[in-house]
Design an enzyme around this catalytic site. Structure first.
Site, PDB file in Angstrom:
ATOM      1  N   ARG A  99       0.805  -1.219   0.000  1.00  9.08           N
ATOM      2  CA  ARG A  99       0.000   0.000   0.000  1.00  9.08           C
ATOM      3  C   ARG A  99       0.838   1.270   0.000  1.00  9.08           C
ATOM      4  O   ARG A  99       0.337   2.359  -0.221  1.00  9.08           O
ATOM      5  CB  ARG A  99      -0.945  -0.021   1.221  1.00  9.08           C
ATOM      6  CG  ARG A  99      -2.025  -1.076   1.105  1.00  9.08           C
ATOM      7  CD  ARG A  99      -2.670  -1.377   2.450  1.00  9.08           C
ATOM      8  NE  ARG A  99      -1.893  -2.321   3.248  1.00  9.08           N
ATOM      9  CZ  ARG A  99      -2.244  -2.759   4.449  1.00  9.08           C
ATOM     10  NH1 ARG A  99      -3.351  -2.319   5.017  1.00  9.08           N
ATOM     11  NH2 ARG A  99      -1.485  -3.621   5.114  1.00  9.08           N
ATOM     12  N   LYS A 123       9.007  -0.808   3.040  1.00  7.40           N
ATOM     13  CA  LYS A 123       8.218   0.084   3.906  1.00  7.40           C
ATOM     14  C   LYS A 123       8.961   0.489   5.182  1.00  7.40           C
ATOM     15  O   LYS A 123       9.013   1.664   5.532  1.00  7.40           O
ATOM     16  CB  LYS A 123       6.902  -0.597   4.262  1.00  7.40           C
ATOM     17  CG  LYS A 123       6.091   0.162   5.296  1.00  7.40           C
ATOM     18  CD  LYS A 123       4.686  -0.341   5.404  1.00  7.40           C
ATOM     19  CE  LYS A 123       4.543  -1.547   6.288  1.00  7.40           C
ATOM     20  NZ  LYS A 123       3.143  -1.938   6.484  1.00  7.40           N
ATOM     21  N   GLY A 131      -7.198  -5.127  12.656  1.00  8.33           N
ATOM     22  CA  GLY A 131      -7.928  -6.290  13.147  1.00  8.33           C
ATOM     23  C   GLY A 131      -8.741  -5.846  14.353  1.00  8.33           C
ATOM     24  O   GLY A 131      -8.237  -5.152  15.227  1.00  8.33           O
ATOM     25  N   ASN A 154      -6.541  -4.405  17.349  1.00 11.31           N
ATOM     26  CA  ASN A 154      -5.296  -5.091  17.697  1.00 11.31           C
ATOM     27  C   ASN A 154      -4.130  -4.223  17.221  1.00 11.31           C
ATOM     28  O   ASN A 154      -4.002  -3.927  16.036  1.00 11.31           O
ATOM     29  CB  ASN A 154      -5.275  -6.444  16.974  1.00 11.31           C
ATOM     30  CG  ASN A 154      -3.904  -7.091  16.971  1.00 11.31           C
ATOM     31  OD1 ASN A 154      -3.152  -6.952  17.925  1.00 11.31           O
ATOM     32  ND2 ASN A 154      -3.582  -7.795  15.888  1.00 11.31           N
ATOM     33  N   ASN A 180       0.875   2.005   6.901  1.00  9.97           N
ATOM     34  CA  ASN A 180       0.608   1.162   5.734  1.00  9.97           C
ATOM     35  C   ASN A 180       0.577   1.965   4.445  1.00  9.97           C
ATOM     36  O   ASN A 180       0.765   1.420   3.366  1.00  9.97           O
ATOM     37  CB  ASN A 180      -0.719   0.420   5.916  1.00  9.97           C
ATOM     38  CG  ASN A 180      -0.658  -0.559   7.086  1.00  9.97           C
ATOM     39  OD1 ASN A 180       0.303  -1.305   7.217  1.00  9.97           O
ATOM     40  ND2 ASN A 180      -1.644  -0.517   7.944  1.00  9.97           N
TER      41      ASN A 180
HETATM   42  C1  UD1 Z   1      -1.648  -6.452  11.169  1.00 12.96           C
HETATM   43  C2  UD1 Z   1      -2.598  -7.361  11.977  1.00 12.96           C
HETATM   44  C3  UD1 Z   1      -3.797  -6.525  12.439  1.00 12.96           C
HETATM   45  C4  UD1 Z   1      -3.329  -5.329  13.229  1.00 12.96           C
HETATM   46  C5  UD1 Z   1      -2.317  -4.502  12.450  1.00 12.96           C
HETATM   47  C6  UD1 Z   1      -1.695  -3.465  13.365  1.00 12.96           C
HETATM   48  C7  UD1 Z   1      -2.362  -9.607  11.033  1.00 12.96           C
HETATM   49  C8  UD1 Z   1      -2.978 -10.612  10.144  1.00 12.96           C
HETATM   50  N1  UD1 Z   1      -3.028  -8.451  11.148  1.00 12.96           N
HETATM   51  O1  UD1 Z   1      -2.359  -6.018  10.009  1.00 12.96           O
HETATM   52  O2  UD1 Z   1      -4.651  -7.325  13.241  1.00 12.96           O
HETATM   53  O3  UD1 Z   1      -4.468  -4.542  13.583  1.00 12.96           O
HETATM   54  O4  UD1 Z   1      -1.251  -5.336  11.969  1.00 12.96           O
HETATM   55  O5  UD1 Z   1      -0.864  -2.583  12.663  1.00 12.96           O
HETATM   56  O6  UD1 Z   1      -1.343  -9.855  11.615  1.00 12.96           O
HETATM   57  N2  UD1 Z   1       4.855  -9.222   7.683  1.00 12.96           N
HETATM   58  C9  UD1 Z   1       5.829 -10.203   7.555  1.00 12.96           C
HETATM   59  N3  UD1 Z   1       5.592 -11.263   6.724  1.00 12.96           N
HETATM   60  C10 UD1 Z   1       4.439 -11.418   6.041  1.00 12.96           C
HETATM   61  C11 UD1 Z   1       3.434 -10.428   6.181  1.00 12.96           C
HETATM   62  C12 UD1 Z   1       3.674  -9.343   7.009  1.00 12.96           C
HETATM   63  O7  UD1 Z   1       6.878 -10.105   8.170  1.00 12.96           O
HETATM   64  O8  UD1 Z   1       4.311 -12.427   5.320  1.00 12.96           O
HETATM   65  C13 UD1 Z   1       5.125  -8.049   8.548  1.00 12.96           C
HETATM   66  C14 UD1 Z   1       5.016  -6.724   7.824  1.00 12.96           C
HETATM   67  O9  UD1 Z   1       6.290  -6.354   7.312  1.00 12.96           O
HETATM   68  C15 UD1 Z   1       4.548  -5.771   8.911  1.00 12.96           C
HETATM   69  C16 UD1 Z   1       3.811  -6.675   9.886  1.00 12.96           C
HETATM   70  O10 UD1 Z   1       4.166  -8.003   9.572  1.00 12.96           O
HETATM   71  O11 UD1 Z   1       5.606  -5.138   9.600  1.00 12.96           O
HETATM   72  C17 UD1 Z   1       2.308  -6.498   9.752  1.00 12.96           C
HETATM   73  O12 UD1 Z   1       1.922  -6.736   8.416  1.00 12.96           O
HETATM   74  P1  UD1 Z   1       0.910  -5.794   7.678  1.00 12.96           P
HETATM   75  O13 UD1 Z   1       0.716  -6.304   6.300  1.00 12.96           O
HETATM   76  O14 UD1 Z   1       1.263  -4.378   7.858  1.00 12.96           O
HETATM   77  O15 UD1 Z   1      -0.411  -6.172   8.505  1.00 12.96           O
HETATM   78  P2  UD1 Z   1      -1.663  -5.248   8.764  1.00 12.96           P
HETATM   79  O16 UD1 Z   1      -2.600  -5.393   7.608  1.00 12.96           O
HETATM   80  O17 UD1 Z   1      -1.246  -3.895   9.157  1.00 12.96           O
HETATM   81 MG    MG Z   2       0.552  -2.837   9.109  1.00 15.02          MG
END
Ligand code: UD1
Ligand code: MG
Length: 419
Positions: free
Chosen positions: A16, A23, A140, A170, A228
């Protein structure tokens, strides 16, 4: 207290953001997002930090260096998969584990301490941080049973219309009992809509297994903001900037107009210095006491300014040192310059520090007087109490002796000053 393993999730694409830069490397007040999270957990006392990297792992690793352990998530299969991969790092660890996201730079160390304390006291299997926000769209939601206990976290895409009205979210900071975390992860199924494994599904799993889950709610909802999008980035920047300025004001620095003053996260400024409007002070700048900076000044990385100095409008300084009582009051540029004390830098002075191949040094000794519109073609040295005449060009390699007076283009020594 918090000295148990910490996993920071930072492998995501950050789709995004629409950026070629990962990011978590996007800077906020001169410091990458991920660094805020690392600094916060370090301040809590975390000594074992593992960052899960993936998207552009090479450049992220290059930035992180050996400051923390990194583990690569090769396929970005979601936050649960990321934690699972970090599980290797948890091998043989029976105690608690802290998990958080790399994109939440506003987290406060005291809140994390509180979370850890609650987790330890309550002996819960999982304790996670929540916040109440006006717009919960991108987060979430926390689902609770009739007794108010948390039983699930529902992501936007999976939330029912009713659940979408929930504004407790969350934040993405969790304390887990290590073994239960690893067991719980095994049970997480791929999310059919997003084709990812959601860490947040573990709440539902643990709750159904009758495990104790606790939450801590932060009063400062801004803390939970996850970056994001570029809009989030700009918002977070405005919050951090305000915090930085307030901190300086508490330390005795006058910020005449906080709305137009931009100071990076790791600048240092001494007491009774006044920062006038429209001033930009970048990374690693050091300013002493009782200085006056601005309006419209830009101090770039590597700038060090002593005490009682003045830097006025349209002055740009980069990788340079200015001694005590030195004045640079009007439009000028100093790059790679070492300037002594009680020097006067006249209006329009420019160090020509870059010859197209390398950056060269300019040395201006104590008490020198640089006349208006002087061009100093580096490398060049201006001796103690020496004078350069208005409009002169001091050419490359020249050393103006102490008290020497030079004028013209190219500048020639005409006399010795009696100063
Ligand atoms: C996530 C949470 C959500 C919460 C929000 C808070 C999940 C499914 N959802 O959503 O409940 O409200 O954060 O900001 O966890 N990442 C990895 N590997 C992956 C995918 C993501 O390391 O395969 C890392 C990303 O780099 C990031 C973090 O995990 O730093 C969160 O991922 P992101 O895609 O930003 O999740 P949100 O949609 O923000
Ligand atoms: Mg996030």
């Amino acid at each position: 207290m918090g000295n148990f393993p910490t996993i920071i999730l930072a492998a995501g694409k950050g789709t995004r953001m629409k950026s070629k830069v990962p990011k978590i490397l996007h800077p906020v007040c001169g410091k990458p997002l991920i660094q805020y999270v690392i600094d916060t957990v370090s301040a809590v006392g975390s000594l074992k930090i593992c960052v899960v990297i993936g998207h552009q792992a090479h450049s992220v690793k290059k930035y992180l260096g050996n400051k923390v352990t990194t583990i690569v998530q090769k396929k970005l299969l979601g936050t649960a998969d990321a934690v699972k991969i970090a599980g290797r790092y948890l091998r043989n660890h029976k105690g608690n584990v802290l998990v958080l996201c790399g994109d939440t730079p506003l987290l406060n160390k005291n809140t994390i301490k509180q979370l850890i304390q609650c987790h330890q006291k309550s002996k819960a299997i999982c304790t996670f941080l929540t916040a109440f926000v006006e717009d919960s769209t991108r987060y979430g939601r926390v689902i609770r049973d009739e007794k108010g206990s948390p039983i699930a976290i529902r992501e936007e895409k999976d939330a029912s219309r009713l659940e979408k009205n929930i504004n407790e979210i969350n934040v993405g900071v969790y304390c887990f009992k290590g073994e239960e975390l690893l067991k719980g992860l095994e049970a997480i199924k791929v999310n059919p809509r997003k084709k990812e494994y959601y860490l947040t599904d573990i709440i539902d799993i643990l709750s159904k297994r009758g495990k104790k889950i606790e939450t801590v709610t932060t009063q400062d909802h801004q803390e939970g903001i996850g970056v994001n999008t570029r809009e989030d980035l700009a918002f977070v920047e405005s919050v951090v900037r305000k915090r930085i300025l307030e901190n300086f004001m508490r330390q005795g620095v006058t910020i005449v107009d906080p709305l137009t003053t931009y100071i990076d996260a790791d600048a240092k400024i001494g007491q009774d210095t006044v920062i006038r409007p429209f001033t930009v002070i970048e990374n690693s700048v050091r300013i002493g006491r009782r200085c006056i900076i601005g309006p419209f000044a830009r101090l770039r990385p590597g700038t060090r300014i002593g005490n009682n100095a003045e830097v006025g409008n349209f002055a740009e300084i980069s990788r340079s040192e200015l001694g005590d009582y030195t004045l640079m009051k009007h439009f000028s540029f100093l790059g790679d310059a070492q300037v002594g004390s009680r020097v006067n830098i006249g209006a329009g002075t420019v160090t020509a520090n870059y010859d197209g191949r390398r950056k060269n040094k300019t040395r201006i000794r104590d008490g020198a007087f640089i006349g208006s519109d002087s061009i100093l073609v580096a490398p060049v040295t201006i001796g103690k109490k020496a004078i350069t005449g208005a409009g002169c060009v001091v050419t490359k390699g020249k050393v103006v002796p102490d008290k020497g007076v030079v004028v013209g283009v190219p500048a020639k020594l005409i006399s010795k000053s009696k100063r």
